[in-house]
Scaffold this motif. Sequence first.
Motif, PDB file in Angstrom:
ATOM      1  N   ARG A  18     -15.896   2.895 -16.262  1.00  0.00           N
ATOM      2  CA  ARG A  18     -14.550   2.116 -16.508  1.00  0.00           C
ATOM      3  C   ARG A  18     -14.576   1.077 -15.346  1.00  0.00           C
ATOM      4  NH1 ARG A  18      -9.497   5.638 -16.532  1.00  0.00           N
ATOM      5  NH2 ARG A  18      -8.670   3.721 -16.928  1.00  0.00           N
ATOM      6  N   HIS A  19     -14.944   1.276 -14.268  1.00  0.00           N
ATOM      7  CA  HIS A  19     -14.822   0.350 -13.132  1.00  0.00           C
ATOM      8  C   HIS A  19     -16.083  -0.758 -13.337  1.00  0.00           C
ATOM      9  CE1 HIS A  19     -14.942  -1.617  -8.820  1.00  0.00           C
ATOM     10  NE2 HIS A  19     -16.141  -1.410  -9.078  1.00  0.00           N
ATOM     11  N   TRP A  20     -17.090  -0.370 -13.826  1.00  0.00           N
ATOM     12  CA  TRP A  20     -18.395  -0.996 -14.040  1.00  0.00           C
ATOM     13  C   TRP A  20     -17.968  -2.032 -15.082  1.00  0.00           C
ATOM     14  CZ3 TRP A  20     -22.546  -2.687 -11.749  1.00  0.00           C
ATOM     15  CH2 TRP A  20     -23.603  -3.194 -12.578  1.00  0.00           C
ATOM     16  N   ARG A  21     -17.386  -1.592 -16.315  1.00  0.00           N
ATOM     17  CA  ARG A  21     -16.939  -2.521 -17.217  1.00  0.00           C
ATOM     18  C   ARG A  21     -15.817  -3.525 -16.781  1.00  0.00           C
ATOM     19  NH1 ARG A  21     -17.056   1.448 -22.665  1.00  0.00           N
ATOM     20  NH2 ARG A  21     -19.452   1.953 -22.513  1.00  0.00           N
ATOM     21  N   GLY A  22     -15.227  -3.096 -15.635  1.00  0.00           N
ATOM     22  CA  GLY A  22     -13.807  -4.230 -15.594  1.00  0.00           C
ATOM     23  C   GLY A  22     -12.696  -3.687 -16.341  1.00  0.00           C
ATOM     24  N   GLN A  23     -12.826  -2.285 -16.718  1.00  0.00           N
ATOM     25  CA  GLN A  23     -11.539  -1.806 -17.158  1.00  0.00           C
ATOM     26  C   GLN A  23     -10.547  -0.888 -16.425  1.00  0.00           C
ATOM     27  OE1 GLN A  23     -13.742   0.771 -19.989  1.00  0.00           O
ATOM     28  NE2 GLN A  23     -14.014  -0.611 -21.642  1.00  0.00           N
ATOM     29  N   LEU A  24     -10.869  -1.063 -15.173  1.00  0.00           N
ATOM     30  CA  LEU A  24      -9.673  -0.773 -14.063  1.00  0.00           C
ATOM     31  C   LEU A  24      -9.055  -1.796 -13.761  1.00  0.00           C
ATOM     32  CD1 LEU A  24     -11.769   1.703 -11.933  1.00  0.00           C
ATOM     33  CD2 LEU A  24     -10.122   2.465 -13.915  1.00  0.00           C
ATOM     34  N   SER A  25      -7.638  -1.664 -13.081  1.00  0.00           N
ATOM     35  CA  SER A  25      -6.863  -2.722 -12.827  1.00  0.00           C
ATOM     36  C   SER A  25      -7.407  -3.142 -11.455  1.00  0.00           C
ATOM     37  CB  SER A  25      -5.440  -2.317 -12.414  1.00  0.00           C
ATOM     38  OG  SER A  25      -5.568  -1.335 -11.398  1.00  0.00           O
TER      39      SER A  25
END
Length: 403
Positions: A18-25
């Motif tokens: 999720r971090h890698w995809r930019g899906q985290l704030s």
Amino acid sequence: MESHFDEALPPSGNYFSRHWRGQLSLPISYWVNSVLIAGLTPVLLSYIVAFTEQHGASIQFVSAIIMVVLLSTILLSIWCVVGTWRSADHHEERGGTSFWAHVAKFLMFVGAIRLLFQIVNLGPFTLETTQLAFGSDPMGGPARIAVVGNNLTLVGPLTLGTADRFQKALQMHPDVREVTLTSIGGRLAEAAEISKMVAAQQMKTIADKECSSACTMVLVSGIDRSVMPGTNVGFHSPSYPGLGPIDINASASLMADSYRAAGISDSFVDEALAVDASTIWYPNESELFDAGVLNFMNPKRIELAHQYEKMNYKGKFPRRIDNLTVLEAVAVDGIDITYSYKVEIASGQISPVKAKAALLPDVKKRLCATSLIPEMIASGARYNFVYRNLNGGTLTEFSIDRC
């Protein structure tokens, strides 16, 4: 940087993905991942490396751990930069301001440039450590080891595998009681392991021709420490390709601890480790004894000193010393040296007891004030003095075997 954020992709259940995809704030991506996790992970990994080194792990194993740590740190840094950049791309979509998105991108850009420079600067370090991790030492093969009687001879650099060879030699020859060292230095970890074995067996150590850098750690681990004639003992600070003085602090501490454990003076240790690794300091023999690096005079070294003393007279005998005394001969027998004098007084003019009482204190005082003589006497050398009268009879004679 191009954004790979795709709202059509379902959110991954994997936090790292999720971090890698930019899906985290953005706050989570930046403050938690890029600052907290990325900041603490190298520290934790460094402690793991230090722990393995302190518990006697081999150079090859420690090098492999270091490469894992280095690779993990690089990958983690890339993960942080890419994920935070992608999150910043969509910060406004999530209700954030463009200002913080641009600040985050700027900081990630700076971090990426810094990472690139670190990777380039660590090139020599990475190359050396990778070779060691795969069991190949750029400094060359292990030192040559041979055993004759109770003496083990080590010749060559203390490179990867030298400590193993040393240990096997001791297992095959348990009667070894002294080690002769000829080495320009090498790996501190190898030297530290050999030092432990030397100290555990309470061996004598003898430096021959040269013993410098890491070799000195082994030299000072001996119970009796001496040098062969003409030997250089050299000191400098440790070094490793790609690392600066601050990065090498742990190695410097290892050397300093080994020196101080051997009783070497703090002032000498500080001076030795202040010498830049690109050069070397060769203290003279007196300085080595004064500091505690050496504490024993090798018999061959004593005999050579006595032969030089004899040669100084160039066979020109008799040689007048004062109004009454003439030196007639100097004879060397191993670590013993004998001075034969004629005193120009008649037989019976003074008793042997009075003659000895008059001569011994002054002779001993002058002898023991001479550089390195006390060390030679403490190592077994004996100085004999024979005085004859005008008639050829013995006026008095005595030996000095302590100062």
